[in-house]
Structure formats: structure tokens, C-alpha cells
Design a protein around this motif. Structure first.
Motif, PDB file in Angstrom:
ATOM      1  N   TRP A   1      -3.985   0.618  -6.309  1.00 59.25           N
ATOM      2  CA  TRP A   1      -3.102  -0.400  -7.077  1.00 59.25           C
ATOM      3  C   TRP A   1      -1.523  -0.452  -8.292  1.00 59.25           C
ATOM      4  CZ3 TRP A   1      -3.756  -5.610  -3.198  1.00 59.25           C
ATOM      5  CH2 TRP A   1      -5.302  -5.202  -2.481  1.00 59.25           C
ATOM      6  N   PHE A   2      -0.805  -0.662  -7.714  1.00 59.73           N
ATOM      7  CA  PHE A   2       0.768  -0.223  -8.288  1.00 59.73           C
ATOM      8  C   PHE A   2       0.995  -1.753  -8.604  1.00 59.73           C
ATOM      9  CE2 PHE A   2       0.602   3.504  -5.711  1.00 59.73           C
ATOM     10  CZ  PHE A   2       0.272   4.041  -6.849  1.00 59.73           C
TER      11      PHE A   2
ATOM     12  N   LEU B   1      -4.303   0.066 -10.808  1.00 57.17           N
ATOM     13  CA  LEU B   1      -5.922   0.051 -10.978  1.00 57.17           C
ATOM     14  C   LEU B   1      -6.162   1.136  -9.522  1.00 57.17           C
ATOM     15  CD1 LEU B   1      -6.333  -3.023 -11.238  1.00 57.17           C
ATOM     16  CD2 LEU B   1      -6.833  -1.690 -12.718  1.00 57.17           C
ATOM     17  N   MET B   2      -7.429   2.131  -9.325  1.00 56.38           N
ATOM     18  CA  MET B   2      -7.887   2.642  -8.669  1.00 56.38           C
ATOM     19  C   MET B   2      -9.188   2.111  -8.818  1.00 56.38           C
ATOM     20  SD  MET B   2      -7.384   6.488  -9.469  1.00 56.38           S
ATOM     21  CE  MET B   2      -5.267   7.105  -9.420  1.00 56.38           C
ATOM     22  N   LEU B   3      -9.580   1.842  -6.807  1.00 56.08           N
ATOM     23  CA  LEU B   3     -10.479   0.892  -5.943  1.00 56.08           C
ATOM     24  C   LEU B   3     -10.940   2.187  -5.206  1.00 56.08           C
ATOM     25  CD1 LEU B   3      -8.834  -1.476  -7.409  1.00 56.08           C
ATOM     26  CD2 LEU B   3     -10.490  -3.260  -6.127  1.00 56.08           C
ATOM     27  N   PRO B   4     -11.854   1.608  -4.848  1.00 53.04           N
ATOM     28  CA  PRO B   4     -12.666   2.417  -3.587  1.00 53.04           C
ATOM     29  C   PRO B   4     -11.509   2.437  -2.306  1.00 53.04           C
ATOM     30  CG  PRO B   4     -14.015   1.004  -4.089  1.00 53.04           C
ATOM     31  CD  PRO B   4     -12.959   0.518  -5.218  1.00 53.04           C
ATOM     32  N   GLU B   5     -10.366   1.085  -1.762  1.00 51.73           N
ATOM     33  CA  GLU B   5      -9.912   1.163  -0.889  1.00 51.73           C
ATOM     34  C   GLU B   5      -9.110   1.741  -0.901  1.00 51.73           C
ATOM     35  OE1 GLU B   5      -9.573  -3.154  -2.665  1.00 51.73           O
ATOM     36  OE2 GLU B   5     -11.233  -1.457  -2.453  1.00 51.73           O
TER      37      GLU B   5
ATOM     38  N   THR C   1      10.487   2.420   1.405  1.00 51.46           N
ATOM     39  CA  THR C   1       9.189   2.162   2.253  1.00 51.46           C
ATOM     40  C   THR C   1       9.371   1.512   3.032  1.00 51.46           C
ATOM     41  OG1 THR C   1       7.003   0.869   2.399  1.00 51.46           O
ATOM     42  CG2 THR C   1       8.273   1.129   0.381  1.00 51.46           C
ATOM     43  N   LEU C   2       9.344   0.600   3.296  1.00 51.01           N
ATOM     44  CA  LEU C   2      10.105  -0.863   4.687  1.00 51.01           C
ATOM     45  C   LEU C   2       9.241  -1.925   4.439  1.00 51.01           C
ATOM     46  CD1 LEU C   2      10.687  -0.098   8.490  1.00 51.01           C
ATOM     47  CD2 LEU C   2      12.810   0.062   6.004  1.00 51.01           C
ATOM     48  N   SER C   3       8.251  -2.114   3.693  1.00 48.44           N
ATOM     49  CA  SER C   3       7.125  -3.507   3.532  1.00 48.44           C
ATOM     50  C   SER C   3       7.922  -3.505   1.547  1.00 48.44           C
ATOM     51  CB  SER C   3       6.047  -2.755   2.729  1.00 48.44           C
ATOM     52  OG  SER C   3       5.810  -2.616   3.954  1.00 48.44           O
ATOM     53  N   LYS C   4       8.033  -4.886   1.027  1.00 47.35           N
ATOM     54  CA  LYS C   4       8.694  -5.082  -0.078  1.00 47.35           C
ATOM     55  C   LYS C   4       7.361  -5.090  -1.220  1.00 47.35           C
ATOM     56  CE  LYS C   4      12.151  -7.976   2.207  1.00 47.35           C
ATOM     57  NZ  LYS C   4      12.750  -9.210   2.304  1.00 47.35           N
ATOM     58  N   TRP C   5       7.979  -5.076  -2.500  1.00 47.38           N
ATOM     59  CA  TRP C   5       7.001  -5.599  -3.100  1.00 47.38           C
ATOM     60  C   TRP C   5       7.809  -6.583  -3.634  1.00 47.38           C
ATOM     61  CZ3 TRP C   5       5.610  -1.430  -7.870  1.00 47.38           C
ATOM     62  CH2 TRP C   5       5.790  -0.222  -7.144  1.00 47.38           C
ATOM     63  N   HIS C   6       6.324  -7.884  -4.023  1.00 47.31           N
ATOM     64  CA  HIS C   6       6.568  -9.038  -4.731  1.00 47.31           C
ATOM     65  C   HIS C   6       5.882  -9.569  -5.638  1.00 47.31           C
ATOM     66  CE1 HIS C   6       7.348 -10.152  -0.206  1.00 47.31           C
ATOM     67  NE2 HIS C   6       6.594  -9.276   0.273  1.00 47.31           N
ATOM     68  N   PRO C   7       6.310 -10.585  -6.520  1.00 45.22           N
ATOM     69  CA  PRO C   7       5.779 -11.175  -7.525  1.00 45.22           C
ATOM     70  C   PRO C   7       4.487 -12.014  -7.162  1.00 45.22           C
ATOM     71  CG  PRO C   7       7.933 -12.252  -7.430  1.00 45.22           C
ATOM     72  CD  PRO C   7       7.519 -10.292  -5.975  1.00 45.22           C
TER      73      PRO C   7
ATOM     74  N   PRO D   1       0.839  -1.325  -0.192  1.00 52.10           N
ATOM     75  CA  PRO D   1      -0.156   0.176  -0.293  1.00 52.10           C
ATOM     76  C   PRO D   1       0.724   1.853  -0.160  1.00 52.10           C
ATOM     77  CG  PRO D   1      -0.853  -1.269   1.551  1.00 52.10           C
ATOM     78  CD  PRO D   1       0.324  -2.234   1.293  1.00 52.10           C
ATOM     79  N   LEU D   2       0.701   1.935  -1.662  1.00 51.93           N
ATOM     80  CA  LEU D   2       1.278   3.401  -1.280  1.00 51.93           C
ATOM     81  C   LEU D   2       0.854   4.218  -2.096  1.00 51.93           C
ATOM     82  CD1 LEU D   2       4.941   1.861  -3.416  1.00 51.93           C
ATOM     83  CD2 LEU D   2       4.890   2.578  -0.659  1.00 51.93           C
ATOM     84  N   LYS D   3       1.047   5.640  -1.505  1.00 55.26           N
ATOM     85  CA  LYS D   3       0.431   6.848  -2.346  1.00 55.26           C
ATOM     86  C   LYS D   3       1.314   6.784  -3.257  1.00 55.26           C
ATOM     87  CE  LYS D   3      -2.160   8.635   1.485  1.00 55.26           C
ATOM     88  NZ  LYS D   3      -2.243  10.128   2.109  1.00 55.26           N
ATOM     89  N   ASN D   4       2.408   6.818  -3.479  1.00 54.24           N
ATOM     90  CA  ASN D   4       3.430   7.434  -4.806  1.00 54.24           C
ATOM     91  C   ASN D   4       4.500   5.529  -4.501  1.00 54.24           C
ATOM     92  OD1 ASN D   4       5.601   8.662  -6.223  1.00 54.24           O
ATOM     93  ND2 ASN D   4       5.469  10.261  -5.438  1.00 54.24           N
ATOM     94  N   PRO D   5       4.646   5.327  -5.595  1.00 55.71           N
ATOM     95  CA  PRO D   5       5.072   4.526  -5.858  1.00 55.71           C
ATOM     96  C   PRO D   5       6.913   4.641  -5.897  1.00 55.71           C
ATOM     97  CG  PRO D   5       4.336   5.004  -8.409  1.00 55.71           C
ATOM     98  CD  PRO D   5       3.871   5.739  -7.186  1.00 55.71           C
ATOM     99  N   ASN D   6       7.149   6.157  -5.315  1.00 54.79           N
ATOM    100  CA  ASN D   6       8.780   5.666  -6.022  1.00 54.79           C
ATOM    101  C   ASN D   6       8.892   6.674  -4.355  1.00 54.79           C
ATOM    102  OD1 ASN D   6       9.508   5.771  -8.663  1.00 54.79           O
ATOM    103  ND2 ASN D   6       7.711   7.988  -9.221  1.00 54.79           N
TER     104      ASN D   6
END
Length: 295
Positions: free
Chosen positions: A105-106, A98-102, A42-48, A34-39
Motif C-alpha cells: 500500500w502506497f 506498508l507491505m501487507l499480505p494482499e 494507470t487509469l485508476s486515480k489516487w484519492h485523498p 493497487p500498484l506494483k510501482n507507484p510511478n
């Protein structure tokens, strides 16, 4: 131990299993946390993750890997209100969202061709009148993307109309925002960042009106977020009604009758539900992003 992320991603994609009979499209995408900006850092990882699109379903499944033993989640594309075919990201060049209500998503694809295939498939699952392309994206790159409704796709240049298109507004909760006409939508922008918080396709409005500084409109059920009556306070001398009315009049191929009134009293909308006066509507409005009227 060192490894090449791109090589690992390619190796995983090469191990693609044969699709089940009901699978329309499947493959790996790298999903952002969960990010507001993909750049942003963050300590969270991107996962395939292994994504699957099935026949006769508007949901997109994503699994831990191609073995499909652990399902990590489901995206309901009927709730998607915007598809951004290209998002600038230093780390992942083939990013879309994709923009969803919650949240937004990148997703990062392995190549431009792979991204185009995913956009083609996902666009078919979105509701009518929802697909939006950024104006700075070359349409030739995505000329196969399906846009289900072309009724209001004629180009309307608000600049050529010589009208003001951005209005400072206060919502029903007293929060400052901007109302911006960007055909074919009426957009609600964040006051500080001016990012789009919500939008309403103009041809899905049941009616709109302005009484002094009070601008009111009624969104139809096909708008993102569904039906609702929205009330905003404008600045003195601002004429959002006149600007919106001029854009509607200038639109080409608009087959939707939109009730309008410069006095704030709308003519009957094209549905049986009566239009609510601003005073009555205020009781049902909680915030511009989650307003619904009683059924």
C-alpha cells in the motif's frame, strides 16, 4: 474548471475536526490504487482519504473524508511485515508504503514532517521484529521511528565475512527464485526482478539444515506468514547452510538458539513441535509464500 491539487489537499487538511477521545492520530493521506510501482501509469486515480488511528487498536481506518460518514476500509497493522519510510515517486515526493499480505500500500503525505508523524504512529502498531528501513534512507530523518526489538540490530556485514550471500533456488512448486542473506533476515527474491517476495527474521527460525543440494528450514510463529517448513533445491556446490551458520555465529546479542545441521537433520527446535523430515514436510508445503504446518 481548473484547480490546484496541492491547494485542495491543504484546504482539506485545514478543516481537520477535533479528534474523538479515543483517537491517537488522524489526518489526510493520498492513497494509491493497487500498484506494483507507484510511478507506473494507470487509469485508476489516487484519492485523498481520512486516516484514523485509535487507542487500543492495531487497525487503521480510512474514510472518504474528514466527516467520517463513509468508511472506505481498514488496514490490519498486525499483518504488516514491512514499513518502507521512503519510496521514490516523481509525482508524490513524500511517499511511504506498508507491505501487507494482499499487496503493498502506497501513501503520500502532504509534507516530510507529516510523513514522519504517520510513520511514528504506524510503526507502533506493527508486530515486534517487523519494522524495516531501507539501507539508503538517512536514519536521522526518521530517528524518532520506534523499532520495538533491537536484539538483532547490530551491524553484520556479510561482505566483511567474505561469504556468498545470494543463492539460486527452486521452490517446492518448481519455480526459480533467489535466497538472499541480508542480516537480520533471510530473504526470498523474485528470480527476474530480484524484488523481495518474502523474508524471515533469522532469529525467528526454529532450525535449518542442508542435505546435498536440499536446503530446509522451519519458520517460527513470529515470522511473517507464521509457522511453516520450507524446502528449496540449490545449485551443486552451493553452501547456504554454511553461509547462514557463519552469519548466525557472527551476530552480536543474538539471544535465540537456532537449531542447525549440515546433514539436513535438525536438532530439537525450541518448541514442542517435532521437526519434520524433508519428505514429510514436502506434503505440507504448497508455496514459499503460503506454507503452514499442521497445528
Amino acid at each position: 474548471v481548473f484547480f490546484c491539487k496541492s491547494a485542495l489537499f491543504s484546504a482539506m487538511a485545514a478543516a481537520t475536526p477535533a479528534p474523538a477521545a479515543d483517537v491517537v492520530h488522524q489526518g489526510y493521506l493520498t492513497k494509491a490504487p493497487p500498484l506494483k510501482n507507484p510511478n507506473e501509469n494507470t487509469l485508476s486515480k489516487w484519492h485523498p482519504r481520512w486516516f484514523v488511528v485509535r487507542q487500543h487498536s492495531s487497525q487503521v481506518e480510512y474514510w472518504e473524508d474528514e466527516r467520517m460518514l463513509v468508511r472506505k476500509g481498514v488496514l490490519d497493522m498486525q499483518k504488516c511485515y514491512r514499513l518502507r519510510p521512503s519510496v521514490e515517486c516523481k509525482k508524490y515526493p513524500h511517499l511511504f508504503s506498508l507491505m501487507l499480505p494482499e499487496r503493498e500500500w502506497f501513501f503520500a503525505a502532504d509534507s516530510a514532517a507529516d510523513k514522519t508523524k504517520w510513520i511514528e504512529q504506524l510503526s507502533l502498531l506493527c508486530p515486534n521484529d517487523i519494522i524495516r528501513r531501507d539501507t539508503n534512507i538517512s536514519l536521522s530523518e526518521f530517528d524518532t521511528v520506534s523499532c520495538k526489538s533491537d536484539t538483532l540490530r547490530s551491524s553484520i556485514s556479510t561482505a566483511s565475512l567474505g561469504i556468498k550471500t545470494t543463492f539460486r533456488a527452486t521452490d517446492s512448486d518448481g519455480k526459480l527464485a533467489w535466497l538472499h542473506i541480508k542480516y537480520p533476515d533471510l530473504q526470498l527474491l523474485d528470480f527476474s526482478s530480484r524484488e523481495v517476495r518474502q523474508y524471515w527474521p533469522i532469529n525467528c527460525l526454529r532450525g535449518y539444515g542442508q542435505d546435498g543440494t536440499t536446503f530446509t528450514f522451519e519458520a517460527g510463529r513470529r515470522c511473517p506468514g507464521g509457522e511453516g517448513t520450507y524446502i528449496f533445491e540449490l545449485q551443486p556446490d552451493d553452501d547456504l547452510f554454511g553461509a547462514l551458520d557463519l552469519v548466525v555465529s557472527a551476530s552480536v546479542g543474538d539471544d535465540t538458539s537456532i537449531a542447525s545441521s549440515s546433514t539436513g537433520v535438525l536438532s530439537a527446535p525450541p518448541t514442542p513441535a517435532p521437526y519434520k523430515s524433508p519428505a514429510a514436510a514436502a506434503a505440507t508445503v504448497t508455496s514459499p509464500t503460503a506454507t503452514t504446518t499442521a497445528a
